[in-house]
Motif scaffolding. Structure first.
Motif, PDB file in Angstrom:
ATOM      1  N   PHE A  74       8.038  -7.916  11.376  1.00 50.36           N
ATOM      2  CA  PHE A  74       7.465  -6.792  11.050  1.00 50.36           C
ATOM      3  C   PHE A  74       6.731  -6.861  10.053  1.00 50.36           C
ATOM      4  N   LEU A  75       6.758  -8.128   9.228  1.00 49.19           N
ATOM      5  CA  LEU A  75       5.740  -8.135   7.978  1.00 49.19           C
ATOM      6  C   LEU A  75       4.906  -9.201   8.493  1.00 49.19           C
ATOM      7  N   SER A  76       4.748  -9.805   9.820  1.00 51.11           N
ATOM      8  CA  SER A  76       4.073 -10.880  10.125  1.00 51.11           C
ATOM      9  C   SER A  76       2.352 -10.309  10.070  1.00 51.11           C
ATOM     10  N   HIS A  77       1.366 -11.261   9.974  1.00 53.48           N
ATOM     11  CA  HIS A  77       0.120 -10.796  10.151  1.00 53.48           C
ATOM     12  C   HIS A  77      -0.251 -10.275  11.497  1.00 53.48           C
ATOM     13  N   GLU A  78       0.372 -10.865  12.529  1.00 45.09           N
ATOM     14  CA  GLU A  78       0.176 -10.507  13.830  1.00 45.09           C
ATOM     15  C   GLU A  78       0.640  -8.838  14.221  1.00 45.09           C
ATOM     16  N   PHE A  79       1.741  -8.501  13.565  1.00 46.40           N
ATOM     17  CA  PHE A  79       2.139  -7.164  13.708  1.00 46.40           C
ATOM     18  C   PHE A  79       1.313  -6.030  12.832  1.00 46.40           C
ATOM     19  N   PHE A  80       0.975  -6.488  11.655  1.00 50.04           N
ATOM     20  CA  PHE A  80       0.112  -5.627  10.795  1.00 50.04           C
ATOM     21  C   PHE A  80      -1.089  -5.448  11.483  1.00 50.04           C
ATOM     22  N   SER A  81      -1.773  -6.573  11.986  1.00 50.35           N
ATOM     23  CA  SER A  81      -3.181  -6.646  12.806  1.00 50.35           C
ATOM     24  C   SER A  81      -3.010  -5.675  13.883  1.00 50.35           C
ATOM     25  N   ALA A  82      -2.099  -5.860  14.772  1.00 48.70           N
ATOM     26  CA  ALA A  82      -1.756  -4.969  15.938  1.00 48.70           C
ATOM     27  C   ALA A  82      -1.786  -3.518  15.628  1.00 48.70           C
ATOM     28  N   LEU A  83      -1.227  -3.290  14.646  1.00 43.93           N
ATOM     29  CA  LEU A  83      -1.248  -1.727  14.162  1.00 43.93           C
ATOM     30  C   LEU A  83      -2.385  -1.194  13.663  1.00 43.93           C
ATOM     31  N   HIS A  84      -3.404  -1.923  13.093  1.00 43.18           N
ATOM     32  CA  HIS A  84      -4.400  -1.648  12.428  1.00 43.18           C
ATOM     33  C   HIS A  84      -5.484  -1.715  13.511  1.00 43.18           C
ATOM     34  N   GLU A  85      -5.728  -2.679  14.046  1.00 46.58           N
ATOM     35  CA  GLU A  85      -6.794  -3.082  14.989  1.00 46.58           C
ATOM     36  C   GLU A  85      -6.642  -2.127  16.213  1.00 46.58           C
ATOM     37  N   THR A  86      -5.630  -1.782  16.505  1.00 48.34           N
ATOM     38  CA  THR A  86      -5.588  -0.751  18.012  1.00 48.34           C
ATOM     39  C   THR A  86      -5.740   0.489  17.430  1.00 48.34           C
ATOM     40  N   GLY A  87      -5.665   0.911  16.195  1.00 54.72           N
ATOM     41  CA  GLY A  87      -5.981   2.145  15.558  1.00 54.72           C
ATOM     42  C   GLY A  87      -4.655   3.057  15.541  1.00 54.72           C
ATOM     43  N   CYS A  88      -3.663   2.526  15.564  1.00 58.39           N
ATOM     44  CA  CYS A  88      -2.309   3.073  15.405  1.00 58.39           C
ATOM     45  C   CYS A  88      -1.949   3.498  14.004  1.00 58.39           C
ATOM     46  N   ALA A  89      -2.444   2.509  13.089  1.00 57.39           N
ATOM     47  CA  ALA A  89      -2.029   2.948  11.646  1.00 57.39           C
ATOM     48  C   ALA A  89      -3.419   2.538  10.972  1.00 57.39           C
ATOM     49  N   SER A  90      -4.323   3.597  10.867  1.00 61.18           N
ATOM     50  CA  SER A  90      -5.672   3.536  10.512  1.00 61.18           C
ATOM     51  C   SER A  90      -5.945   4.551   9.540  1.00 61.18           C
ATOM     52  N   GLY A  91      -7.217   4.654   9.138  1.00 67.28           N
ATOM     53  CA  GLY A  91      -7.657   5.912   8.277  1.00 67.28           C
ATOM     54  C   GLY A  91      -7.743   7.233   9.322  1.00 67.28           C
ATOM     55  N   ALA A  92      -7.945   6.805  10.299  1.00 74.31           N
ATOM     56  CA  ALA A  92      -8.276   8.045  11.641  1.00 74.31           C
ATOM     57  C   ALA A  92      -6.766   8.664  11.701  1.00 74.31           C
ATOM     58  N   THR A  93      -5.939   7.855  11.634  1.00 69.75           N
ATOM     59  CA  THR A  93      -4.478   8.404  11.989  1.00 69.75           C
ATOM     60  C   THR A  93      -3.825   8.857  10.377  1.00 69.75           C
ATOM     61  N   GLY A  94      -4.279   8.590   9.293  1.00 68.15           N
ATOM     62  CA  GLY A  94      -3.709   8.976   8.108  1.00 68.15           C
ATOM     63  C   GLY A  94      -3.152   8.047   7.427  1.00 68.15           C
ATOM     64  N   TRP A  95      -3.289   6.574   7.931  1.00 60.62           N
ATOM     65  CA  TRP A  95      -2.838   5.183   7.322  1.00 60.62           C
ATOM     66  C   TRP A  95      -3.864   4.572   7.145  1.00 60.62           C
ATOM     67  N   THR A  96      -4.596   4.736   5.832  1.00 63.74           N
ATOM     68  CA  THR A  96      -5.558   3.858   5.453  1.00 63.74           C
ATOM     69  C   THR A  96      -4.906   2.647   4.657  1.00 63.74           C
ATOM     70  N   PRO A  97      -5.437   1.449   5.314  1.00 63.36           N
ATOM     71  CA  PRO A  97      -4.384   0.156   4.324  1.00 63.36           C
ATOM     72  C   PRO A  97      -5.361  -0.091   3.143  1.00 63.36           C
ATOM     73  N   GLN A  98      -4.374  -0.299   2.270  1.00 60.67           N
ATOM     74  CA  GLN A  98      -4.786  -0.732   0.661  1.00 60.67           C
ATOM     75  C   GLN A  98      -3.869  -1.866   0.221  1.00 60.67           C
ATOM     76  N   PHE A  99      -4.277  -2.867   1.040  1.00 57.39           N
ATOM     77  CA  PHE A  99      -2.975  -3.943   0.531  1.00 57.39           C
ATOM     78  C   PHE A  99      -3.432  -4.497  -0.674  1.00 57.39           C
ATOM     79  N   LEU A 100      -2.291  -4.955  -1.498  1.00 55.88           N
ATOM     80  CA  LEU A 100      -2.691  -5.585  -2.780  1.00 55.88           C
ATOM     81  C   LEU A 100      -2.385  -6.884  -2.426  1.00 55.88           C
ATOM     82  N   LEU A 101      -3.277  -7.968  -2.846  1.00 56.95           N
ATOM     83  CA  LEU A 101      -3.341  -9.440  -2.756  1.00 56.95           C
ATOM     84  C   LEU A 101      -3.106  -9.854  -4.196  1.00 56.95           C
TER      85      LEU A 101
END
Length: 383
Positions: A26-53
């Protein structure tokens, strides 16, 4: 060490990110990227990524999944009453900052780093970002216990919630697990399972590459049906499910219920080396006991057969107790910018914690096991 904020993981090598994630799907690059790049978790759905590195001498040394949220959907630690109180006083509760895995009430690390100093830097960075963005609040959901304790030392407020998990005590089979139940509870489980068998329903466990596109399509149909039955809208899409099926096949377990060779229900489970997490389910036909068999009994059977230590049945649901899933406390941490509201919510959380302790005691007293002390919640799940 320097903090950087990114709204996508596309520029971060998957290997570098996953070395921080420690093998948690659930913390993998693949899981987060799938959520973001398919639009499920994105600014359009109220989930704007602001990841801290966190970078040390330019190298990636830590990370914290962080979202700017426009609502409180898909979180499973409920703050709707807090938002309503803000609204009634004419104060904006949204946007807020949230550290979590979207739509996933599974405990795990939220401070992805190997050192205590780096964890401290990430917490300070998240609080500083909340102040710079002038948001109402910062929330971290389902972190490990030691991470939550660290956040509390930085002024965040702890909160405890309850889930229901199953522990594999080295059972040779389902009957041995069931033998620990009281007579009445054991009889009820056997009756539920018999009804499903008598309906002519049989099960297949599909793992990894065995799950084909037609299987994902059927599962997504079931998933949508569940949300429709609850008069709600699904968060995830067929594109998302197919993508994690391709990129994380070693973690996928699809439990398929069939009647006369035709699929009638399915549940998606995601596994790692020591736990199986039940995530979503649905059915296109109603049969008595089908939900319990597809979501819980088959998951327990799978764990026994594969030697997996723990099964997490998802968020909430007292009905899981009678099926051998015991109450487990999970935690979160919260910071609110408004001092008066922060004080009021801190008092509320103290009262809530006292009530929760009584609630867990009552649940344990209703344990289906003949020896309730032997069925205490597994310590591994307490973050």
């Amino acid at each position: 060490m320097a903090i950087e904020i990114v709204d996508t993981l596309s520029g971060i090598p998957a290997g570098q990110w996953n070395s921080l994630a420690g093998g948690e799907p659930f913390l993998s690059h693949e899981f987060f990227s799938a959520l973001h790049e398919t639009g499920c978790a994105s600014g359009a759905t109220g989930w704007t990524p602001q990841f801290l590195l966190l970078r040390k001498n330019g190298a990636l040394a830590g990370a914290m999944p962080l979202y700017l949220k426009a609502h409180s959907y898909g979180e499973y630690v409920f703050d709707w009453a807090w938002a309503d109180a803000y609204h009634r006083h004419g104060i904006a509760y949204y946007p807020k900052l949230l550290s979590a895995v979207p739509f996933t009430p599974v405990s795990g690390s939220r401070l992805l780093t190997a050192t205590d100093d780096a964890r401290e830097a990430l917490i300070r960075g998240a609080l500083q970002l909340a102040r710079e963005f002038r948001v109402s609040s910062l929330h971290c959901l389902f972190p490990k216990r030691e991470e939550a304790a660290q956040m509390v030392r930085h002024g965040m407020m702890p909160r405890t919630t309850v889930q229901f998990h199953w522990e594999n005590r080295g059972y040779a089979g389902f009957d041995e697990f069931l033998a620990g139940f009281s007579h009445d509870k054991r009889k009820k489980v056997r009756q539920e399972r018999r009804k499903v068998r008598d309906a002519g329903i049989r099960y297949r466990w599909l793992e990894g590459d065995e799950i084909r596109e037609r299987d994902w399509a059927f599962f997504e149909r079931c998933y949508r049906q569940t949300y429709h039955d609850h008069h709600s809208s699904p968060y995830l899409t067929l594109e998302f499910f197919c993508r994690i099926g391709r990129t994380l096949p070693q973690h996928m377990v699809l439990i398929l219920a069939e009647r006369d060779g035709v699929p009638v229900a399915a549940s998606l489970n995601i596994r790692d080396t020591h736990r199986l997490c039940g995530r979503y389910w649905g059915a296109v036909e109603y049969h008595s006991g089908l939900h319990f068999e597809t979501c819980y009994y088959q998951g327990i059977e799978y764990c026994i057969a594969r030697g997996i230590a723990h099964f997490e049945g998802g968020s909430r649901g007292e009905h899981k107790l009678a099926r051998g899933l015991m109450p487990v406390e999970t935690c979160s941490a919260h910071w609110l910018a408004h001092p008066e509201f922060a004080n009021a919510i801190e008092q509320f959380l103290r009262r809530e914690a006292g009530g929760l302790e009584t609630y867990v005691d009552e649940l344990n007293e209703r344990s289906p096991f003949k020896n309730p002390a032997a069925s205490a919640a597994p310590a591994h799940d307490l973050p």
